[in-house]
Design an enzyme around this catalytic site. Sequence first.
Site, PDB file in Angstrom:
ATOM      1  N   HIS A 112       0.840  -1.214   0.000  1.00 51.70           N
ATOM      2  CA  HIS A 112       0.000   0.000   0.000  1.00 51.70           C
ATOM      3  C   HIS A 112       0.876   1.265   0.000  1.00 51.70           C
ATOM      4  CE1 HIS A 112      -3.307   2.744   1.179  1.00 51.70           C
ATOM      5  NE2 HIS A 112      -2.356   3.326   1.888  1.00 51.70           N
ATOM      6  N   GLU A 113       1.889   1.290   0.853  1.00 56.08           N
ATOM      7  CA  GLU A 113       2.767   2.471   0.908  1.00 56.08           C
ATOM      8  C   GLU A 113       3.508   2.656  -0.414  1.00 56.08           C
ATOM      9  OE1 GLU A 113       2.113   4.485   3.063  1.00 56.08           O
ATOM     10  OE2 GLU A 113       1.119   3.184   4.500  1.00 56.08           O
ATOM     11  N   HIS A 116       1.536   4.494  -2.957  1.00 59.02           N
ATOM     12  CA  HIS A 116       1.670   5.959  -2.918  1.00 59.02           C
ATOM     13  C   HIS A 116       2.911   6.411  -3.702  1.00 59.02           C
ATOM     14  CE1 HIS A 116      -1.683   6.633  -0.311  1.00 59.02           C
ATOM     15  NE2 HIS A 116      -1.169   5.970   0.715  1.00 59.02           N
ATOM     16  N   HIS A 120       3.002   8.906  -6.908  1.00 61.25           N
ATOM     17  CA  HIS A 120       3.894  10.061  -6.993  1.00 61.25           C
ATOM     18  C   HIS A 120       4.659  10.045  -8.314  1.00 61.25           C
ATOM     19  CE1 HIS A 120       7.304  12.592  -4.982  1.00 61.25           C
ATOM     20  NE2 HIS A 120       6.484  13.331  -5.710  1.00 61.25           N
TER      21      HIS A 120
END
Length: 244
Positions: A112-113, A116, A120
Amino acid sequence: MIQEISALAQVGYAPGGFSLTYLLIIGGSLLASFLISNTLKRRFTEYSQIPIRMTGGQVAAAMLRQNGITDVQVISVPGQLTDHYDPLKKTVNLSESVYGMNSVAAAAVAAHECGHAVQHQQAYVWLGLRSALVPAVELSSKLLNWVMILGFLGLHFMRSPTLLWIWVALFAVTTLFSIVTLPVEFDASRRALVWLETSGVAASMEHEKAKKALFWAAMTYVAAALGSLAQLLYFLMMALGRRD
Ligand SMILES: [Zn+2]
């Protein structure tokens, strides 16, 4: 949560004293976030016991590599639930247990991280909007706290329609932020699940569990956004009602 406590403190000096509607909104929000975070904790404890072949740190490194991301570092940070992606330093920060453990829960959080980080890299529009809102949200939260402290001092400023509108405007900024956060979080989880499946890191049974864990994590954001929106509407009605 801080927002809810701030708002709760405001009940005492809201126009007309205690409002049942307002207490119901705050009580409902608190109850919903309590139940959701409890379910989330239970799921994570359960899925931390299900082993897979990679640690969270390895999952993160592999997912970044396979997305062609070479300028983001995966690091281990102290504490629990401290996992986050830092767009300024370009680091995927994983809590010690996620970084070092090889469980479905750790893999879901790590992926999940990284979701991100991929957002980006691809200049995902909602992430850009969310980042752009950060300075405004920080300022609004500070001002809301000051307004609340003044209220505690018994200045009864909330009886002034102008100040009530200022409160509504400040609260609208934090509410907007919590709403813009939703597509960002859902999209990061979607990217995580797609990668976990296509990479073969999680078998189908494990994939279902990763999906459930990320679903409940997303629900905490949904509850926060709905709670904030309900409060904003309440303040807005109050402000509109007072403009004779
Ligand atoms: Zn996230």
